[in-house]
Design an enzyme around this catalytic site. Structure first.
Site, short mmCIF file in Angstrom:
data_model
loop_
_atom_site.label_atom_id
_atom_site.label_comp_id
_atom_site.label_asym_id
_atom_site.label_seq_id
_atom_site.Cartn_x
_atom_site.Cartn_y
_atom_site.Cartn_z
CG ASP A 125 -6.03 -6.54 -1.49
OD1 ASP A 125 -5.99 -6.79 -0.21
OD2 ASP A 125 -5.59 -5.88 -2.19
CE LYS A 130 -3.57 -0.41 4.15
NZ LYS A 130 -2.33 -0.93 3.21
CD1 TRP A 186 -2.50 0.23 -4.01
CD2 TRP A 186 -2.08 -2.07 -3.94
NE1 TRP A 186 -1.23 -0.11 -3.63
CE2 TRP A 186 -1.12 -1.39 -3.22
CE3 TRP A 186 -2.12 -3.42 -3.70
CZ2 TRP A 186 0.19 -1.94 -2.76
CZ3 TRP A 186 -1.15 -4.04 -3.33
CH2 TRP A 186 -0.05 -3.34 -2.69
N1 PLA Z 1 -4.10 -4.02 -1.19
C1 PLA Z 1 -4.58 -2.77 -1.21
C2 PLA Z 1 -5.92 -2.46 -1.87
C3 PLA Z 1 -4.08 -1.67 -0.64
O1 PLA Z 1 -4.34 -0.42 -0.77
C4 PLA Z 1 -2.70 -1.98 -0.05
C5 PLA Z 1 -1.70 -0.75 0.32
C6 PLA Z 1 -2.22 -3.35 0.15
C7 PLA Z 1 -3.03 -4.36 -0.57
C8 PLA Z 1 -1.00 -3.60 0.54
O2 PLA Z 1 -0.64 -3.06 1.88
P1 PLA Z 1 0.27 -3.79 2.72
O3 PLA Z 1 1.17 -4.83 1.83
O4 PLA Z 1 1.22 -2.80 3.31
O5 PLA Z 1 -0.14 -4.60 3.61
N2 PLA Z 1 -1.87 0.58 -0.11
C9 PLA Z 1 -1.16 1.87 0.41
C10 PLA Z 1 0.30 1.71 0.51
C11 PLA Z 1 -1.76 2.12 2.06
C12 PLA Z 1 0.97 1.25 -0.73
O6 PLA Z 1 0.71 1.39 -2.05
O7 PLA Z 1 1.89 0.24 -0.59
C13 PLA Z 1 -1.62 2.96 -0.55
O8 PLA Z 1 -1.33 3.96 -0.28
O9 PLA Z 1 -2.49 2.76 -1.55
#
Ligand code: PLA
Length: 391
Positions: free
Chosen positions: A216, A252, A135
């Site tokens: 995570d 999510k 991510w």
């Molecule tokens: N960890 C991972 C692996 C994630 O994909 C995301 C969110 C988070 C943590 C953090 O989410 P939160 O802070 O909202 O709880 N990833 C999303 C959104 C869904 C983003 O990038 O913020 C994504 O589209 O990858």
């Protein structure tokens, strides 16, 4: 007029994921499709709120005894206990022995950041290994938390699967004590997870080198549809009696994105250590945002503690997992979680956005949760055109 005192501020690029939504919002086309951010949508493409969340929220609104007092620095006590149970298991010995400290944080991101800052201050090894790819926010969070970020091999583009030997080799070469960021399940963006046998080998290697696991968990329930199975990797590392860190997000799996609800748990060797760790977590949190927000955590606590709502949540959540799975590429079927790593390149993604108004991150990741039966044909056309016209 004199120049602004900020005249030398340079424009920063949009965020690679959230910026996709910004571009999508500006597009006027009626066929536009947002597969960038991982968020569930209805058939009409509207954000989806789970019924069980509406119900839990109604209970809160109807209760006049509820006040808006500050929460403690560590957040809502019930929420913390229930969150630890959700990830570690209802009968976790670590919980029974009081050697887990859990603090409510601002969703997954905030939990990772608080955990990162705590480690940067109090843990002897400042290097964290994150998977390649991962991510996009991970390296930024941990760098700003004061850790030094390195990567370990994870995904093999040739097999579109796990680069298991690369992973073992890189973790095997990490300095002893280093922190290792692991996606508990439903790896983002690849949708590729280790098997249980592979997890067991990772665990043995990490424990033999004293590497500290930092999980995570942003998609518990999304990989297998089962909350317990999806926490299997974390529980394996807790069952051996060793220590670990886990960040949980309810964005999510409860669809609480904007409520910013999450938790950080640190499993320690003893109750005494856990208490001291918690006292230091408070010192990280207090100057950062003082204490966390009340509303979302109250919703989660209501759902998790009530037998009926809990059951309803697990069923409703699972149903949404089954919506829309396009294509017959075998890697798409094999990959799990909210995202599919299509293998489309940056040029093909740009083409799809320009010609078909389909929005996704430039690495070719699509959020399956943004699709519906209605929009699948449009996506299929767009992919077909991109693959045949753009190299
Ligand atoms: N960890 C991972 C692996 C994630 O994909 C995301 C969110 C988070 C943590 C953090 O989410 P939160 O802070 O909202 O709880 N990833 C999303 C959104 C869904 C983003 O990038 O913020 C994504 O589209 O990858």
């Amino acid at each position: 007029m004199a120049d602004s005192v900020f005249a030398n501020v340079v424009r920063a690029p949009e965020d690679p994921i959230l910026g996709v939504t910004v571009a999508y919002n500006k597009d006027q086309s009626p066929v536009k499709l947002n597969l960038g951010v991982g968020a569930y949508r209805t058939e009409e493409g509207k954000p989806l709120v789970l019924n069980v969340v509406r119900k839990a929220e109604q209970l809160l609104v109807n209760d006049p005894s509820r006040v808006k007092e500050y929460l403690p620095i560590t957040g809502l006590a019930d929420f913390n206990k229930l969150s630890a149970k959700l990830i570690l298991g209802a009968n976790s010995p670590a919980i029974q022995e009081n050697r887990v400290t859990t603090v409510q944080c601002l969703s997954g991101t905030g939990s990772l950041r608080v955990g990162g800052e705590f480690l940067a201050k109090h843990y002897h090894e400042k290097t964290i290994y994150i998977p390649l790819p991962t991510w996009g926010n991970h390296p930024k969070i941990f760098t700003l938390a004061g850790l030094s970020v390195k990567t370990y091999r994870y995904y093999d583009p040739n097999t579109r699967g796990l680069d298991f030997s690369g992973l073992l080799e890189d973790l095997g070469n990490a300095p002893s004590g280093a922190i290792v960021l692991l996606h508990a399940c439903a790896h983002n963006p690849t949708g590729v997870d280790p098997t249980s046998d592979q997890w067991e080998q990772i665990r043995q290697l990490m424990r033999s080198k004293g590497l500290l696991p930092f999980f995570d968990s942003a998609y518990q329930g999304f990989a297998s549809g089962n909350l317990d199975s999806d926490a299997g990797s974390v529980r394996m590392f807790v069952a051996d009696g060793g220590e670990c860190v886990a960040a949980q997000s309810y964005a999510k799996n409860m669809g609480l994105y904007g409520e910013r609800v999450g938790a950080l748990s640190i499993v320690c060797k003893s109750a005494d250590v856990a208490a001291r760790v918690e006292s230091q977590l408070k010192l990280v949190i207090r100057p950062m945002y003082s204490n966390p927000p009340l509303h979302g955590a109250s919703i989660v606590a209501n759902i998790l503690k009530d037998g009926e709502l809990y059951t309803e949540w697990t069923i409703e959540h699972f149903i949404y997992l089954l919506t829309g799975t396009p294509g017959d590429w075998s890697h798409i079927v094999k990959q799990i979680g909210m995202f599919t790593f299509t293998g489309l390149n940056t040029n093909q993604v740009a083409f799809m956005t320009k010609e078909y108004h389909v929005y996704m991150t430039s690495d070719g990741r699509i959020s399956m949760a943004g699709l519906s039966l209605k929009t699948i044909p449009h996506l299929a056309d767009a992919i077909h055109a991109a693959v045949t016209n753009v190299v």
